[in-house]
Design an enzyme around this catalytic site. Structure first.
Site, short mmCIF file in Angstrom:
data_model
loop_
_atom_site.label_atom_id
_atom_site.label_comp_id
_atom_site.label_asym_id
_atom_site.label_seq_id
_atom_site.Cartn_x
_atom_site.Cartn_y
_atom_site.Cartn_z
N ASN A 147 -3.29 9.85 -81.33
CA ASN A 147 -2.14 8.98 -80.59
C ASN A 147 -2.69 7.57 -80.27
O ASN A 147 -2.07 6.68 -80.22
CB ASN A 147 -1.65 9.48 -79.34
CG ASN A 147 -2.76 9.92 -78.40
OD1 ASN A 147 -3.78 10.27 -78.68
ND2 ASN A 147 -2.46 9.80 -77.13
N GLY A 223 -7.97 15.89 -76.25
CA GLY A 223 -6.93 16.75 -77.06
C GLY A 223 -6.40 17.65 -76.10
O GLY A 223 -6.08 17.43 -74.87
N GLY A 224 -5.95 18.75 -76.67
CA GLY A 224 -5.00 19.62 -76.00
C GLY A 224 -5.74 20.78 -75.12
O GLY A 224 -7.22 20.99 -75.48
N THR A 227 -7.51 24.05 -76.78
CA THR A 227 -8.49 23.57 -77.61
C THR A 227 -9.84 23.30 -76.98
O THR A 227 -10.87 23.64 -76.99
CB THR A 227 -8.30 22.35 -78.83
OG1 THR A 227 -7.18 22.64 -79.69
CG2 THR A 227 -9.38 22.20 -79.73
N GLY A 228 -9.51 22.66 -76.14
CA GLY A 228 -10.71 22.05 -75.07
C GLY A 228 -11.35 23.47 -74.39
O GLY A 228 -12.59 23.51 -74.23
N GLU A 243 -10.92 15.25 -71.90
CA GLU A 243 -9.50 14.80 -71.32
C GLU A 243 -8.56 15.65 -72.25
O GLU A 243 -8.26 15.50 -73.61
CB GLU A 243 -9.41 13.20 -71.70
CG GLU A 243 -8.15 12.55 -70.98
CD GLU A 243 -7.20 12.77 -71.57
OE1 GLU A 243 -6.13 13.59 -71.27
OE2 GLU A 243 -6.68 12.07 -72.57
N CYS A 277 -1.06 10.74 -73.15
CA CYS A 277 -1.73 11.73 -72.19
C CYS A 277 -1.17 11.29 -70.83
O CYS A 277 -1.22 12.24 -69.95
CB CYS A 277 -3.19 12.03 -72.35
SG CYS A 277 -3.90 10.35 -72.34
#
Length: 474
Positions: A147, A223-224, A227-228, A243, A277
């Site tokens: 993004n 990212g999401g 996934t984090g 983040e 975000c």
């Protein structure tokens, strides 16, 4: 791709598509796990080179990279707008911010300071003096999203260079070109080659070798949440900076400037097609002003111009791909099926999803609890600030929030009680400058970005104590 100062091609490639019309812009190498391991081996030497670079040399490189981007800013902006979702005006703004980010990095490089330590505060240590200083951790892994494909990469690369580290970037598969252009700027600026790599390819192929390797001492991920969490489980004993997005609330109290609040929150909800975000997702309006706010918000949303990203008049382009637009459509449809009301929008054409406003959204809906990452905003009437704060906190995210009010006491009540990493007073949640600490609580992540604060994350303190031949006495 760019590995340790060399441009490397591969027989197998990945097409980079314009989400607006699915046209192929370019292609990049589909790197393998072996390529990533090679980049890590090169970065081991790069970390030694980076740590030995005098601060004035780091500063000069960062400033030259910023100037290179300034000199080629339209090329950078058109690349961002072509491979991603941003309009050309939004892309130019990102390029400008990237230049600022790198200049701030150059300035902060001179401020990596330590402190003297009064060892004689401890009885028996009257014969000791010393201090601590900060040293680079070594190799940083950076995994970046689509993004903000240039500036969010700069927010990882710039502080790493400023603090004397080597860094390996794994950019988003959808938007790798902007990250490669950043590498081009640092190559032109004279950065020693081993310090920076930008490795392109699938996250499934490259992610595990990068985050699990013991030589990598920090993983910086944007990212999401899912996934984090997976990275955190795999990474092992190393620093993590994450983040992970948000579901950002904004409160509008009855004493607020309603026109200002509407203009700010419409922009905050729909810029970059809502793929932001800190974009506005939930707005809580005191009931006395709800109807007025709702009417003005819908009217302003209807004027939002959707279309060709490269046209100067366009306000919003497509989402990053049709799959994401279909997901947003499904979340909206779920909310509507459970009783939500559609005030405007709710239409999809390929990867384009129209700016959408919902009200009466039940609390249990996916769109009320999760990060929509699309151009959808939810409006709620509330009885008072206490109810607004309670509902704002009722999600597993806490990145940034906003509140519109002229009452300083109520502003401070929100400051004290809202569980977020940043609160914007008389601004939407979608406000950030590159020098401030940026990060959240709960499911929004760990640690802080923002140049000075990223440098703190990418360095460690080392204590130095000298035992003297004599004790100080009274």
């Amino acid at each position: 791709m760019f590995i340790a100062g060399k441009w490397i091609g591969k027989e197998k490639t990945i097409d980079v598509l314009n989400p607006q019309d699915h046209s192929v812009i370019s292609s990049v190498p589909a790197a393998t796990a072996e390529d990533m391991l090679f980049a890590i081996e090169e970065a081991k030497n790069g970390a030694k080179v980076a740590a030995a670079m005098p601060v004035h040399v780091r500063m000069a490189v960062l400033n030259r990279a910023a100037q290179y981007i300034e000199d080629h800013k339209e090329k950078y902006a058109r690349t961002i707008a072509s491979e991603g979702s941003k309009t050309i005006r939004e892309a130019r703004s990102e390029v400008k911010r990237c230049i600022q980010t790198l200049k701030i990095c150059a300035e902060e490089a001179r401020r990596i300071n330590g402190e003297t330590i009064p060892f004689d505060q401890s009885e028996g240590s009257e014969d000791r003096v010393g201090y601590y200083y900060r040293f680079p951790i070594g190799i940083v892994a950076a995994i970046t999203p689509f993004n903000d494909p240039l500036n969010l990469v700069a927010h990882k690369v710039g502080p790493a260079i400023a603090s004397g580290n080597a860094i390996i970037v794994k950019p988003a598969t959808a938007t790798p070109l902007s990250a490669l252009l950043l590498a081009e700027a640092f190559e032109a600026a004279g950065l020693p080659g081993e310090i920076l790599s930008v490795v392109t390819g699938s996250g499934h192929e490259l992610g595990d070798p990068l985050v699990t390797h013991p030589a990598v001492r920090m993983v910086s991920f944007t990212g999401g949440l899912e996934t984090g969490e997976a990275i955190a489980h795999k990474a092992g004993l190393k620093k993590l900076s994450m983040e992970l997005g948000s579901n950002s609330p904004v409160i509008v109290l009855k004493d607020a400037d309603i026109n200002q609040a509407v203009e700010s929150t419409v922009s905050g909800a729909f810029c970059a097609a809502g793929q932001n975000c800190i974009g506005v997702q939930r707005i809580y309006i005191e009931k006395e002003k709800f109807e007025e706010f709702q009417s003005l918000f819908v009217e302003r949303t209807k004027r939002y111009r959707i279309g060709d990203k490269l046209k100067e008049s366009t306000d919003m382009g497509p989402m990053i791909n049709e799959r994401e637009a279909v997901r947003v459509e499904s979340w909206v449809d779920e909310a509507l099926s459970k009783g939500a009301r559609l005030l405007v929008g709710g239409e999809r054409k390929g990867a384009f999803y129209s700016p959408t406003v919902l009200t009466d959204v039940p609390a249990g809906c996916t769109i009320a609890q999760q990060e929509i990452f699309g151009p959808v905003v939810l409006l709620y009437p509330v009885a008072d600030i206490h109810s607004a704060i309670e509902q704002s906190n009722h999600v597993n995210y806490g990145l940034q929030a906003g509140i519109f009010t002229k009452n300083i006491d109520k502003a401070f009540e929100a400051i004290e009680k809202m569980n977020v990493g940043g609160l914007m007073i008389n601004d939407s949640s979608d406000y950030r400058i590159d020098g401030m600490p940026f990060g959240g609580v709960k499911g929004s992540g760990l640690g802080r970005e923002g140049v000075k604060f990223a440098i703190q994350e990418m360095t460690e303190p080392k204590v130095v104590s000298f035992k003297l031949a004599h004790k100080r006495t009274i």
